[in-house]
Design an enzyme around this catalytic site. Structure first.
Site, PDB file in Angstrom:
ATOM      1  N   PHE A 149       0.819  -1.223   0.000  1.00  0.00           N
ATOM      2  CA  PHE A 149       0.000   0.000   0.000  1.00  0.00           C
ATOM      3  C   PHE A 149       0.844   1.260   0.000  1.00  0.00           C
ATOM      4  CE2 PHE A 149       1.029   0.007   4.502  1.00  0.00           C
ATOM      5  CZ  PHE A 149       1.071   1.369   4.793  1.00  0.00           C
ATOM      6  N   GLU A 176      -5.034  -3.692  -1.827  1.00  0.00           N
ATOM      7  CA  GLU A 176      -6.473  -3.411  -1.828  1.00  0.00           C
ATOM      8  C   GLU A 176      -6.797  -2.166  -0.999  1.00  0.00           C
ATOM      9  OE1 GLU A 176      -4.737  -5.848  -0.666  1.00  0.00           O
ATOM     10  OE2 GLU A 176      -5.555  -6.778   1.129  1.00  0.00           O
ATOM     11  N   ARG A 177      -5.756  -1.613  -0.309  1.00  0.00           N
ATOM     12  CA  ARG A 177      -6.026  -0.429   0.528  1.00  0.00           C
ATOM     13  C   ARG A 177      -6.019   0.861  -0.288  1.00  0.00           C
ATOM     14  NH1 ARG A 177      -2.075  -1.706   5.492  1.00  0.00           N
ATOM     15  NH2 ARG A 177      -1.743  -3.792   4.680  1.00  0.00           N
ATOM     16  N   SER A 226       5.370  -6.933   3.396  1.00  0.00           N
ATOM     17  CA  SER A 226       5.962  -7.265   4.695  1.00  0.00           C
ATOM     18  C   SER A 226       6.764  -8.574   4.593  1.00  0.00           C
ATOM     19  CB  SER A 226       4.856  -7.400   5.734  1.00  0.00           C
ATOM     20  OG  SER A 226       3.927  -8.362   5.303  1.00  0.00           O
ATOM     21  N   CYS A 281       9.569   1.987   3.454  1.00  0.00           N
ATOM     22  CA  CYS A 281      10.497   0.900   3.774  1.00  0.00           C
ATOM     23  C   CYS A 281      11.917   1.433   3.932  1.00  0.00           C
ATOM     24  CB  CYS A 281      10.463  -0.164   2.706  1.00  0.00           C
ATOM     25  SG  CYS A 281      11.145   0.417   1.162  1.00  0.00           S
ATOM     26  N   GLU A 390       9.742  -3.924  12.955  1.00  0.00           N
ATOM     27  CA  GLU A 390       9.375  -2.814  12.071  1.00  0.00           C
ATOM     28  C   GLU A 390       8.044  -2.247  12.573  1.00  0.00           C
ATOM     29  OE1 GLU A 390       7.819  -3.632   8.067  1.00  0.00           O
ATOM     30  OE2 GLU A 390       9.150  -2.068   7.330  1.00  0.00           O
TER      31      GLU A 390
HETATM   32  P1  NAD Z   1       1.593  -6.590   3.087  1.00  0.00           P
HETATM   33  O1  NAD Z   1       2.613  -7.655   3.180  1.00  0.00           O
HETATM   34  O2  NAD Z   1       0.467  -6.591   4.058  1.00  0.00           O
HETATM   35  O3  NAD Z   1       0.882  -6.603   1.633  1.00  0.00           O
HETATM   36  C1  NAD Z   1       1.645  -6.605   0.449  1.00  0.00           C
HETATM   37  C2  NAD Z   1       0.842  -7.293  -0.648  1.00  0.00           C
HETATM   38  O4  NAD Z   1       0.623  -8.653  -0.287  1.00  0.00           O
HETATM   39  C3  NAD Z   1      -0.534  -6.679  -0.883  1.00  0.00           C
HETATM   40  O5  NAD Z   1      -0.799  -6.660  -2.266  1.00  0.00           O
HETATM   41  C4  NAD Z   1      -1.465  -7.616  -0.155  1.00  0.00           C
HETATM   42  O6  NAD Z   1      -2.751  -7.668  -0.724  1.00  0.00           O
HETATM   43  C5  NAD Z   1      -0.765  -8.961  -0.278  1.00  0.00           C
HETATM   44  N1  NAD Z   1      -1.041  -9.852   0.868  1.00  0.00           N
HETATM   45  C6  NAD Z   1      -1.297  -9.466   2.134  1.00  0.00           C
HETATM   46  N2  NAD Z   1      -1.477 -10.562   2.917  1.00  0.00           N
HETATM   47  C7  NAD Z   1      -1.304 -11.647   2.118  1.00  0.00           C
HETATM   48  C8  NAD Z   1      -1.338 -13.055   2.349  1.00  0.00           C
HETATM   49  N3  NAD Z   1      -1.593 -13.577   3.559  1.00  0.00           N
HETATM   50  N4  NAD Z   1      -1.089 -13.856   1.300  1.00  0.00           N
HETATM   51  C9  NAD Z   1      -0.825 -13.365   0.087  1.00  0.00           C
HETATM   52  N5  NAD Z   1      -0.792 -12.036  -0.184  1.00  0.00           N
HETATM   53  C10 NAD Z   1      -1.008 -11.179   0.812  1.00  0.00           C
HETATM   54  O7  NAD Z   1       2.380  -5.194   3.111  1.00  0.00           O
HETATM   55  P2  NAD Z   1       1.786  -3.731   3.197  1.00  0.00           P
HETATM   56  O8  NAD Z   1       1.246  -3.505   4.578  1.00  0.00           O
HETATM   57  O9  NAD Z   1       0.889  -3.466   2.046  1.00  0.00           O
HETATM   58  O10 NAD Z   1       3.110  -2.855   2.985  1.00  0.00           O
HETATM   59  C11 NAD Z   1       3.970  -2.497   4.023  1.00  0.00           C
HETATM   60  C12 NAD Z   1       5.173  -3.419   4.083  1.00  0.00           C
HETATM   61  O11 NAD Z   1       5.857  -3.401   2.828  1.00  0.00           O
HETATM   62  C13 NAD Z   1       6.200  -2.979   5.111  1.00  0.00           C
HETATM   63  O12 NAD Z   1       6.685  -4.109   5.767  1.00  0.00           O
HETATM   64  C14 NAD Z   1       7.289  -2.339   4.261  1.00  0.00           C
HETATM   65  O13 NAD Z   1       8.578  -2.329   4.839  1.00  0.00           O
HETATM   66  C15 NAD Z   1       7.251  -3.198   3.064  1.00  0.00           C
HETATM   67  N6  NAD Z   1       7.860  -2.539   1.919  1.00  0.00           N
HETATM   68  C16 NAD Z   1       9.074  -3.017   1.504  1.00  0.00           C
HETATM   69  C17 NAD Z   1       9.711  -2.412   0.440  1.00  0.00           C
HETATM   70  C18 NAD Z   1      11.025  -2.935  -0.040  1.00  0.00           C
HETATM   71  O14 NAD Z   1      11.416  -2.630  -1.174  1.00  0.00           O
HETATM   72  N7  NAD Z   1      11.739  -3.719   0.745  1.00  0.00           N
HETATM   73  C19 NAD Z   1       9.109  -1.324  -0.205  1.00  0.00           C
HETATM   74  C20 NAD Z   1       7.863  -0.884   0.248  1.00  0.00           C
HETATM   75  C21 NAD Z   1       7.244  -1.513   1.312  1.00  0.00           C
END
Ligand code: NAD
Length: 505
Positions: A149, A176-177, A226, A281, A390
Site C-alpha cells: 500500500f 487493496e487499501r 511485509s 520501507c 518494524e
Molecule cells: P503486506 O505484506 O500486508 O501486503 C503486500 C501485498 O501482499 C498486498 O498486495 C497484499 O494484498 C498482499 N497480501 C497481504 N497478505 C497476504 C497473504 N496472507 N497472502 C498473500 N498475499 C497477501 O504489506 P503492506 O502492509 O501493504 O506494505 C507495508 C510493508 O511493505 C512494510 O513491511 C514495508 O517495509 C514493506 N515494503 C518493503 C519495500 C522494499 O522494497 N523492501 C518497499 C515498500 C514496502
C-alpha cells in the site's frame, strides 16, 4: 458507493466473486469507495487474457514497445496532479509526497526506454571451426507483481516498466487499501497505444495471490510487502518452480559520528523518520549517535524540532505528514509506543497525545482520522520490541553507542538489512562503513538512499528474498530468460559421425 473494479482486456471488469471491501479516506477515517475482490475464477480469466495479449506484445519489436511506454510517460505526466490527489486521498501521504511516489516510478519507466539496449545478447564468432555462438534475451511470458500500500504508483511502475518493455504481459495485484491509482495507470497505458490485456490489474487478498502463485502460466512473481508474506511467496514460488523476487520489511539505522553537522543531521532525520508518517520501507527509524556528547546534542536538536511538525489532512499544504493508512495501523503503532514505555525506554515525544478533536480541513472534521503524532524515544536498547520490530509509523528510537564499532554492530546484527545511513565529515570512516556494513543500500549523509532508476534497489537479510534486485539492469535479467545458440552452416567439412563430447578446438 463507487466500486473500483478490476481492469482486464483494456476495460473495467466486475469479476464474479461479488465480494468487495471498503477503501478508506484515512484523513477522515471513513470509507470513500469499495474495491472488488477477485476469486480464483476471476484470476483464471485475467491470466487467460494476459496469455493471449502477450503473444501479440512479444512480436512487436522492442523499439515499438518503448515508443508506447514513452507515450505512457507523457500521459502520466499530463495527469500528474489528479493521480497525486487520488493517491494522497487513499494512502494519506501529502500531495507533494504523492507526486514523489509517481515521479520515482516514472524514472523507472524512463530507464525501461533503454530496453532495446538492455535486451541485446552477446556474440562470439569462430568458437570452433565454422561455429559461432550468440545469446538472446527473451521475455518470460506472463508475469505478475504483488505490491504494497505504501507506494501505490512507484512500486507497480518499478515492476511493470521493465517487465513490459522486455515483452512480457504483466498482471498487477496492487494493495487493496489504495487501488485507484494502479487502475488509472493501466488505463493510461492503453490510451498510450498498448494492446488490450498486456497490463491487467486485479484486486484481492490471499485467495487471489495464491491463485497467481499456483498458476502454470504465470512465470514470475515480483513481490514487495511485509517480510512474512515475502517469505511465504518466495517459498511457494520455489515449490512450483517459479522465478521470484520478494522484498520485505525494514529497520533502517542512521549512525551519527561526532564530526557530523548536528543541526543539519537533525533536520534530515525528522524528515526521514516522520515523513509519510514513517510508512516507508526506507524510513530511518533508529538513530545511533556515537559518544554521549553527540547523543545529547542530537537529542536536544530533535526535541527542539518535533513540536513544530504539522500533522494534518494529506491535502492540506501545511501538513508535514498525514494519517496512517488504517485504524489498525494506528492501533499497532500506538501499541508499540506503549511497549517501549513498558520496556523502560525514555519517551521524549508521545505521538498518542496528538489531539485532532477540533481539527478540520475544508469544513470536514479530522477527529476520526488515523493520525499519530511524531514519537521519539531515547535510551532504547537492542532487546526492546521498538528496536527489533518494524513499526511502520512515525516513531524514532535513539540507541546510544560509545564507539563506531559498537554502532555498526547494530545494523550488522539486525534481522533486517534494507537501508542504513551514516552522517559524518570523515571520508575514510564513511568509506569503511559502506564497504563493511551488512545492509543492501547505504546513504552517506543521505537519509533515504533509494538508488536512482539505472542502479538497482534491494535489501539484504530479511528485507529481500531472491537473487536479483528491482529496477536497473537486474530488472531486465529478472524478466527475461537467456537463450544461447551455437550455429554452423553447411560447408564441405563433413567429418562423419562423432561419438565423443564435442569440444571446440
Ligand atoms: P503486506 O505484506 O500486508 O501486503 C503486500 C501485498 O501482499 C498486498 O498486495 C497484499 O494484498 C498482499 N497480501 C497481504 N497478505 C497476504 C497473504 N496472507 N497472502 C498473500 N498475499 C497477501 O504489506 P503492506 O502492509 O501493504 O506494505 C507495508 C510493508 O511493505 C512494510 O513491511 C514495508 O517495509 C514493506 N515494503 C518493503 C519495500 C522494499 O522494497 N523492501 C518497499 C515498500 C514496502
Amino acid at each position: 458507493m463507487n466500486i473500483i473494479k478490476h481492469y482486464v482486456d483494456g476495460q473495467a471488469y466486475d469479476g464474479t466473486s461479488g465480494k468487495t471491501q471498503p477503501v478508506l479516506d484515512p484523513s477522515l477515517g471513513k470509507p470513500q469507495s469499495e474495491v472488488a475482490l477477485a476469486n480464483v475464477d476471476d484470476i483464471n480469466h485475467v491470466i487467460e487474457s494476459s496469455a493471449q495479449a502477450q503473444k501479440v506484445w512479444a512480436k512487436l519489436n522492442p523499439q515499438k514497445r518503448v515508443r508506447i511506454i514513452m507515450k505512457w510517460i507523457s500521459l502520466i505526466n499530463e495527469n500528474m496532479d489528479s493521480l497525486a490527489t487520488t493517491l494522497s486521498l487513499e494512502h494519506g501521504k501529502t500531495f507533494p509526497d504523492a507526486k514523489g511516489d509517481i515521479q520515482r516510478g516514472l524514472e523507472v519507466l524512463e530507464f525501461a526506454l533503454g530496453a532495446p539496449h538492455q535486451l541485446k545478447g552477446e556474440y562470439s564468432s569462430e568458437v570452433g571451426a565454422g561455429i559461432d555462438t550468440y545469446s538472446m534475451r527473451q521475455p518470460l511470458g506472463v508475469v505478475a507483481g504483488i505490491t504494497p500500500f505504501n507506494f501505490p504508483a512507484m512500486i507497480p511502475l518499478w515492476k511493470a516498466g521493465p517487465a513490459l518493455a522486455a515483452g512480457n504481459a504483466f498482471i498487477l495485484k496492487p494493495s487493496e487499501r489504495d487501488p485507484s491509482v494502479p487502475v488509472k495507470l493501466a488505463e493510461l497505458f492503453m490510451e498510450a497505444g498498448a494492446p488490450a490485456g498486456v497490463l491487467n490489474v486485479v484486486h484481492g487478498g490471499k485467495e487471489s495471490v495464491d491463485a497467481l502463485l499456483d498458476s502454470d502460466v504465470v512465470q514470475a512473481i515480483g513481490f514487495v510487502g511485509s517480510t512474512p508474506i515475502a517469505q511465504y511467496i518466495y517459498e511457494r514460488c520455489a515449490a512450483t518452480g517459479k522465478r521470484a523476487q520478494c522484498f520485505g520489511g525494514a529497520k533502517n539505522h542512521a549512525i551519527v559520528l561526532p564530526d557530523a553537522d548536528i543541526e543539519a543531521t537533525a533536520d534530515t532525520l525528522v524528515g526521514a523518520a516522520f515523513g509519510s508518517a514513517g510508512e516507508r520501507c526506507m524510513a530511518l527509524s533508529v538513530v545511533v549517535p556515537v559518544g554521549q556528547e553527540t547523543a545529547d546534542r542530537l537529542r536536544d536538536a530533535l526535541v527542539a524540532r518535533i513540536p513544530s511538525l504539522q500533522v494534518g489532512h494529506s491535502l492540506d499544504k501545511t501538513s508535514d505528514y498525514g494519517p496512517l493508512v488504517t485504524q489498525d495501523a494506528k492501533n499497532r503503532v500506538e501499541n508499540y509506543i506503549q511497549q517501549g514505555v513498558d520496556a523502560g525506554a525514555e519517551l521524549l515525544a508521545d505521538g498518542r497525545t496528538l489531539d485532532m478533536t477540533d481539527a478540520s480541513y475544508e469544513g470536514e472534521s479530522l477527529a476520526g482520522g488515523f493520525f499519530t503524532g511524531p514519537t521519539f524515544f531515547d535510551n532504547v536498547t537492542p532487546e526492546m520490541s521498538i528496536y527489533t520490530d518494524e513499526i511502520f509509523g512515525p516513531v524514532l528510537s535513539m540507541v546510544r553507542a560509545e564507539t563506531l564499532e559498537e554502532a555498526v554492530k547494530l545494523p550488522n546484527e539486525h534481522e533486517y538489512g534494507n537501508g542504513v545511513a551514516i552522517f559524518t565529515s570523515n571520508g575514510g570512516a564513511a568509506r569503511d562503513f559502506a564497504t563493511q556494513v551488512n545492509v543492501g543500500m547505504i546513504g552517506i549523509n543521505v537519509p533515504i538512499p533509494v538508488p536512482i532508476a539505472y542502479h538497482t534497489f534491494g535489501g539484504w537479510k530479511a528485507s529481500g528474498f531472491g537473487d536479483l534486485n528491482q529496477h536497473g539492469p537486474d530488472s531486465f535479467r529478472f524478466y527475461t530468460k537467456t537463450k544461447t545458440v551455437t550455429s554452423r552452416w553447411p560447408d564441405d567439412s563433413n567429418a562423419g559421425p562423432q561419438f565423443s563430447m564435442p569440444v571446440m578446438d
